[in-house]
Enzyme design. Structure first.
Site, short mmCIF file in Angstrom:
data_model
loop_
_atom_site.label_atom_id
_atom_site.label_comp_id
_atom_site.label_asym_id
_atom_site.label_seq_id
_atom_site.Cartn_x
_atom_site.Cartn_y
_atom_site.Cartn_z
N TYR A 63 20.36 -28.21 100.34
CA TYR A 63 21.50 -28.79 99.91
C TYR A 63 22.05 -29.61 101.19
O TYR A 63 22.51 -29.19 102.03
CB TYR A 63 22.42 -27.46 99.44
CG TYR A 63 21.88 -26.46 98.65
CD1 TYR A 63 20.83 -26.99 97.90
CD2 TYR A 63 22.49 -25.31 98.91
CE1 TYR A 63 20.39 -26.03 96.83
CE2 TYR A 63 22.07 -24.28 97.72
CZ TYR A 63 21.04 -24.61 96.89
OH TYR A 63 20.71 -23.74 95.83
N PRO A 211 25.05 -19.66 86.39
CA PRO A 211 25.62 -18.67 85.34
C PRO A 211 26.53 -19.27 84.18
O PRO A 211 26.67 -18.74 83.23
CB PRO A 211 26.12 -17.64 85.94
CG PRO A 211 27.07 -18.18 87.16
CD PRO A 211 25.66 -19.10 87.80
N LEU A 212 26.85 -20.50 84.45
CA LEU A 212 27.82 -21.44 83.57
C LEU A 212 27.22 -22.47 83.01
O LEU A 212 27.58 -23.53 82.52
CB LEU A 212 29.11 -21.66 84.38
CG LEU A 212 29.78 -20.56 84.66
CD1 LEU A 212 31.18 -20.98 85.50
CD2 LEU A 212 30.49 -19.80 83.41
N ARG A 214 25.37 -24.88 84.80
CA ARG A 214 26.04 -25.96 85.49
C ARG A 214 26.99 -26.60 85.09
O ARG A 214 27.55 -27.97 84.95
CB ARG A 214 24.69 -26.91 85.30
CG ARG A 214 23.63 -26.51 86.15
CD ARG A 214 22.43 -27.58 86.11
NE ARG A 214 21.13 -26.98 86.95
CZ ARG A 214 20.39 -26.05 86.44
NH1 ARG A 214 20.85 -25.38 85.42
NH2 ARG A 214 19.53 -25.58 87.21
#
Length: 340
Positions: A63, A211-212, A214
């Protein structure tokens, strides 16, 4: 749904693993992939998460090509004994684009762990994940090196990301695995085929990333990518573009309906569904939604206090099968690709 500042409850990452808040924080977007970041706002969000009882913070060496670990280091230094630091090795970035390759080479693992320790400014990594699996390297060999890191005191607990159920069992036979991480949401349920049952059988916690979806499940996207900044990776993801985006936007309607009933947001309903999977499958589930905004953080945390009815769960059940488009343009490094 109120966003009042209650602390979230806790769970454990596998037998004998660390106690963590039932919802963690995915930190990738602070440094990469989703457009520009207001660093001061991001630091405020980290502190708000800590105050709300979030103790699992998820990063990776890829990242920002190390920048994310470096950004988090001062926050971790201020709260070292009260947080669980999770980072990963295995995805090698060539430059500041998403272009990458996968390495599970033993020498690379050792070098990557030492580099993460330096950037994070810590003596030990609490939870160290294999970010992606390279089938060309024997799994027992890679996990054996990770076990060495535990023996050397550089790592406390081991995790795997995007593995199959068979791979999880094989790795756990070499050294105890405390967490497995893969995408899991109302739009992505492939993990329920083999790895979730294996994790439940072995007593291993599941850490759902994205969990959304993205952000898609938050209902904030139009059915085109016109508004996305040039440095937002979602413009390249099949689910966010063209006819796929239109199809997937229509799937949000039952989520919005349920949200209205709870005086909640679609994102809160999507997260509540993920949290409910702990009961369905009988294992600890600690989703790590990512956000750089304090308001979104508090919204996400409030989702841990929503209970969905059987009727609402039934409305949500068929959505994943109707989603248009794959999770990534290239699915070759994912667990589902190795199971097909």
């Amino acid at each position: 749904m109120s966003n009042h500042d209650e602390r979230i409850t806790t769970t454990h990452l596998a037998n004998g693993g660390p106690e963590v808040g039932v919802q963690g924080l995915g930190c990738m977007g602070i440094s990469d992939f989703y457009g520009d970041t207001d660093e001061a706002a991001a630091r405020e969000t980290l502190e708000a998460a800590f105050e709300a009882g979030v103790t699992l913070y998820d990063t990776a060496d890829m990242y920002g090509r190390g920048a994310n670990e470096e950004f988090l280091a001062p926050f971790f230094a201020a709260h070292r004994d009260e947080v669980t630091i999770a980072t990963k090795y295995g995805v090698v970035r060539f430059d500041d684009t998403p272009n990458s390759t996968v390495s599970n080479d033993p020498d690379y693992i050792r070098q990557a762990a030492d580099a993460s320790l330096r950037r994070l400014g810590v003596d030990v990594i609490d939870l160290y994940y294999m970010h992606r699996r390279d089938p060309q390297v024997p799994l027992a060999e890679s996990v054996g090196v990770m076990a060495e890191l535990v023996q050397q005191g550089k790592v406390r607990y081991l995790g795997l990301s995007e593995v199959t159920g068979a791979e999880l069992r094989e790795a756990n036979a070499v050294h105890p695995i405390h967490a497995v991480q893969s995408e899991w949401s109302l739009f992505s349920r492939d993990v329920e085929y083999s790895v979730v049952p294996a994790a439940a059988e072995l007593g291993i916690a599941f850490v759902p990333y994205s969990p959304l979806g993205r952000g898609f499940l938050a209902g904030t996207f139009a059915d085109s990518n016109a508004a996305m900044p040039a440095n937002d990776v979602r413009q390249y993801l099949p689910r966010f573009v063209g006819d796929n985006a239109k199809t997937n936007t229509a799937l949000l309607e039952p989520i919005r309906t349920i949200a209205a009933h709870h005086t909640a947001t679609p994102a809160q309903i999507a997260l509540a569904w993920v949290h409910h999977q702990a009961q369905v499958h009988g294992l600890p589930v600690v989703p790590i939604p990512g956000t750089r905004k304090r308001s979104r953080l508090l919204e996400n945390i409030a989702a841990t206090r929503i209970t969905l009815t059987d009727e609402e769960l039934a409305l949500l059940e068929p959505l994943a099968e109707q989603v248009a488009g794959e999770r990534y343009p290239d699915m070759s490094s994912t667990a589902v690709a190795r199971e097909q």
